[in-house]
Design an enzyme around this catalytic site. Sequence first.
Site: not given
Ligand SMILES: NC(=O)c1ccc[n+]([C@@H]2O[C@H](COP(=O)([O-])OP(=O)(O)OC[C@H]3O[C@@H](n4cnc5c(N)ncnc54)[C@H](OP(=O)(O)O)[C@@H]3O)[C@@H](O)[C@H]2O)c1
Ligand SMILES: [Zn+2]
Length: 388
Positions: A305, A57, A206
Amino acid sequence: VGRLSEQDVTLLRRAIRLAMSGRGHVEPNPMVACVIARDGRVIGEGYHAQFGGPHAEPTALARCEEDPRGATAYVTLEPCCHTNKKTPPCAPRLIEAGIARVVIGCLDSNPAVNGNGVAMLRAAGIVVDPAAPERADVQAEAKQLIAPFLLRHSHHQPYVTMKWTQTSDGCVSLYHSPLRISSPAGRKLVHELRARCDAILVGVHTAWIDNPMLTVRHVPQVRTPRRLVVDTELRLPHESRLIASAGEVPTTFFCATATASTPRAEALRRAGVQVIGVPELFSQEGISLLHVLRELPDVTHLLVEPGPTLAESFFNTGLVDRLWVFRSRTVLAGPHGLAAADIPPDFVETGTLAAGDDELTEYLNPKSPAFFAATPSADFVLARSPVV
Ligand SMILES: NC(=O)c1ccc[n+]([C@@H]2O[C@H](COP(=O)([O-])OP(=O)(O)OC[C@H]3O[C@@H](n4cnc5c(N)ncnc54)[C@H](OP(=O)(O)O)[C@@H]3O)[C@@H](O)[C@H]2O)c1
Ligand SMILES: [Zn+2]
């Protein structure tokens, strides 16, 4: 006849658009703008540009090309009237300037204001017209503008934006190895988004497979977002870039409560990592994401991410407020691709834009307590046309 004309609505929407220019600079304050007009002709306007800096403002009043006496002020948020803060209150400034009428997008839920700003203006003889109830749609747009601020105050948790990039065949990577999907234009938008958020969260897979830095690069650095990893058993190797650089960039690992007092946790702390234990969830994979969010009192915007696993957990807990999906038009993952998580079918699309070879689509979660209107977020609008 209603109190709000179409012209009033147009000028209020102009103020909402103008307020977006403060995105990334004003948090944890809300984005706010003020447009001052006489008979529908704009004579001055301004927005809150910097945390701790002047409010919208006084900026608009100072920029008026002519005496604003008798003019109408269009404000996205109820003018403040309390004195226990950095800058002097705005309602008295509007009164002193001789403003005759104030049109307000939405009331300020801050208990120190909440209706008191309106009352102060009315007591001084100013006509005050809030958008609602007559134009509840515009009030909803004004609230959507500051949804993260409203969520922070009402639910004490951050606004969660989830972002991923997928190939033209719907994959986010190869099994067990990363894949470069985004175009330079798409990457730039991601870094701009990172620069405006307070923290960035990834899952341990990741962190392991992509070995990211999760820093802001190639764009002006508005702030340094804290890097967060969910790693139930703290399995990520110390050679990973996130741990190796923890001395320079703030980094927090969330693990199971019991893991937070193990030698592994102590070793991480010696490496400069903050370690926080939260309850495990046996109904789903990993640790409780709600508890993770509750441990982030300084975070208004959290950028996630995720890989598909973490994405699904976030969707299942209903904690995603906004989703950005970049879709490559050229990159294919083929038979070894890791499929992206399914987007919840009730998520509403607010728009799509081209970013080089990628296409960005924004979705909002209509069940979020921070959902008010299916309008594009400030980040999305700025990505489409950065210059006001
Ligand atoms: N293109 C893109 O934008 C992008 C972005 C990110 C990743 N990626 C790809 O995704 C792949 C990895 O993905 P991902 O699905 O295997 O794994 P993620 O989502 O990266 O990680 C999952 C891990 O996080 C841990 N975690 C802890 N608390 C959690 C919860 N509440 N919910 C879910 N997970 C939890 C678990 O492992 P623990 O039980 O050991 O803790 C779970 O296995 C990679 O190849 C990467 O290159 C791509
Ligand atoms: Zn104000």
